[in-house]
Design an enzyme around this catalytic site. Structure first.
Site, PDB file in Angstrom:
ATOM      1  N   HIS A  88       0.824  -1.207   0.000  1.00  0.00           N
ATOM      2  CA  HIS A  88       0.000   0.000   0.000  1.00  0.00           C
ATOM      3  C   HIS A  88       0.859   1.259   0.000  1.00  0.00           C
ATOM      4  O   HIS A  88       0.842   2.013  -0.962  1.00  0.00           O
ATOM      5  CB  HIS A  88      -1.003   0.023   1.155  1.00  0.00           C
ATOM      6  CG  HIS A  88      -1.909  -1.153   1.208  1.00  0.00           C
ATOM      7  ND1 HIS A  88      -2.727  -1.502   0.155  1.00  0.00           N
ATOM      8  CD2 HIS A  88      -2.119  -2.081   2.175  1.00  0.00           C
ATOM      9  CE1 HIS A  88      -3.397  -2.596   0.463  1.00  0.00           C
ATOM     10  NE2 HIS A  88      -3.058  -2.977   1.683  1.00  0.00           N
TER      11      HIS A  88
ATOM     12  N   ASP B 294      -4.890  -8.092  -3.361  1.00  0.00           N
ATOM     13  CA  ASP B 294      -5.207  -7.862  -1.952  1.00  0.00           C
ATOM     14  C   ASP B 294      -6.490  -8.559  -1.532  1.00  0.00           C
ATOM     15  O   ASP B 294      -6.524  -9.762  -1.353  1.00  0.00           O
ATOM     16  CB  ASP B 294      -5.256  -6.363  -1.682  1.00  0.00           C
ATOM     17  CG  ASP B 294      -5.288  -6.018  -0.199  1.00  0.00           C
ATOM     18  OD1 ASP B 294      -5.215  -6.942   0.633  1.00  0.00           O
ATOM     19  OD2 ASP B 294      -5.373  -4.834   0.142  1.00  0.00           O
TER      20      ASP B 294
END
Length: 434
Positions: free
Chosen positions: A261, A312
């Site tokens: 991220h 993810d």
């Protein structure tokens, strides 16, 4: 020896015509452009396999089920914990088998599974301590995808907060206990073992170097980093460092580290990540789904950071969508076009180093034999320039996928698992029945 003849192929120096690729023992032996047509013909554009640098396979069961009452991050999190509490090794295997099949169909040939669902209810170890990890290993093998299991150290429910009832399933109690369990995992030709620090919230500062030291130097180490502003605020209040600064202070930053991220970074954070040659894995579709924000992708690349992409939460499984989002999301943040070249996007989308397979990710002699062929005559791809495929194609346009020299997708269908959509529907419905 297996021979493929590609109508077009994206080689290290660009797109070439009439490319013959010869494969033996899971490796590319030779690549020849302008070659006579021979062997298996792959019409369309052939690319290196895409790398899924960050996955939580069980989150796939949340897709389309977290939007009620407008769906905040915290309502999503509670739903995720509820799902985690329902899984056991058998049900996780069945679900993950469908998830990994979907990934291969979407063009991914390797996956780095960020795995923290280790134990039974209440944190009680299974008779086989790695039963959940072994379930993922078998699911990936059955689906025909390379896997690096990023076995994750998760010790706290927040900085200075003990794990709650659900989180006890994630925790080994200490970094030493975690390392002892991980050491029992055995690698094979399509399965490797790396490590992960869940986050600076879930691993106390004094445990960070222990996790780092327990992972072999030739295997990747990942961490969720600065995904949300609240994480930064909590870290700075507790340690007087940003999360990146804390890793720098403890010597955890480095070439084998991948920060997942990295959305809310300071200029100094970017400098630290670049100077250490760390990697960053963006997960744009999940970052959108959770409303996390847009990370500084261009600034990180300019600083020397290695960029990759991941699915993810698997709210979307589409290698093309994740890859082009690096450019499209950066356009929104900067209000400028042309933030990345097509070549830079391809490098990011096929970045297997962070996923634990550094020998893979290019169509060149000696590389791992992972190929993805995309149709260029669908309603999405008709009329495009070959290098525009990253902006135009979707998972539905993938026709052939070869992993380690083995054909796993043929004519858009999975060769090893019949109707993965039926597998997913059955297993997800069963998980939400109780």
């Amino acid at each position: 020896m297996t021979t493929y003849w590609c109508e077009r192929a994206w080689l290290p120096d660009g797109v070439a015509e009439a490319v013959r690729i010869e494969i033996a023992d899971g490796r590319i032996v030779s690549v020849t452009a302008n070659a006579q047509k021979t062997g298996t013909v792959l019409n369309g554009l052939t690319l290196p396999g895409f790398a899924n640098g960050h996955s939580h396979a069980f989150h796939r069961a949340l897709r389309g089920r977290t939007h009620h009452e407008r769906g905040t991050f915290w309502t999503w999190r509670e739903r995720m914990y509820s799902l985690a509490a329902r899984l056991d090794p058998d049900s996780y295997y069945r679900l993950a088998r469908g998830v990994y099949a979907e990934m291969v169909l979407a063009g991914y040939t390797s996956v780095a599974e960020f795995h923290y669902l280790h134990h039974g209810p209440g944190g009680k170890p299974y008779a086989s301590p790695n039963a959940m990890g072994d379930a993922l290993r078998q699911a990936a093998r059955d689906a025909g995808i390379r896997m690096t299991l990023l076995d994750t150290c998760y010790l706290a429910g927040g900085i200075g907060v003990p794990p709650d009832e659900v989180q006890q399933r994630f925790s080994d109690g200490s970094a030493e206990n975690w390392a002892e369990r991980v050491a029992l995992l055995k690698e094979d030709d399509l399965f490797r073992v790396g490590g992960a620090i869940h986050s600076v919230r879930a691993v106390p500062e004094y445990e960070l170097p222990k996790v780092d030291n327990a992972v072999p130097e030739d295997r990747p180490l990942h961490i969720h980093l600065s995904e949300q502003r609240a994480e930064n605020e909590q870290c700075e209040a507790a340690y007087r460092w940003t999360p990146t600064g804390l890793l720098w202070d403890y010597g955890v930053l480095g070439e084998r580290l991948t920060a997942v991220h990295a959305t809310h970074l300071t200029e100094q954070d970017i400098k630290w990540l670049g100077e250490s040659r760390s990697g960053v894995c963006f997960c744009p579709t999940t970052e959108r789904d959770l409303g996390d924000g847009i990370g500084p992708a261009r600034s990180l690349l300019d600083a020397g950071v290695r960029l990759g992409i991941g699915s993810d939460s698997n709210a979307v499984v589409d290698a093309f969508e994740e890859t082009r989002a690096l450019e499209l999301d950066d356009r929104l943040a900067s209000e400028e076009r042309g933030r990345f070249t097509a070549e830079e996007l391809l490098v990011a989308g096929t970045e297997h180093i962070s996923a634990g397979w550094p020998e893979t990710g290019t169509l060149a002699a000696g590389a791992g034999a992972d190929l993805v062929t995309v149709a260029t005559d669908t309603v999405r791809t008709a009329g495009i320039e070959p290098s525009g495929v990253l902006f135009a194609a979707a998972a539905a346009d993938v026709r052939t996928v070869v992993v380690a020299g083995r054909e796993v997708v043929r004519d858009g269908a999975h060769v090893l698992i019949e109707r993965p959509e039926t597998v997913l529907a059955k297993e997800i419905e069963a998980l939400w029945q109780f």
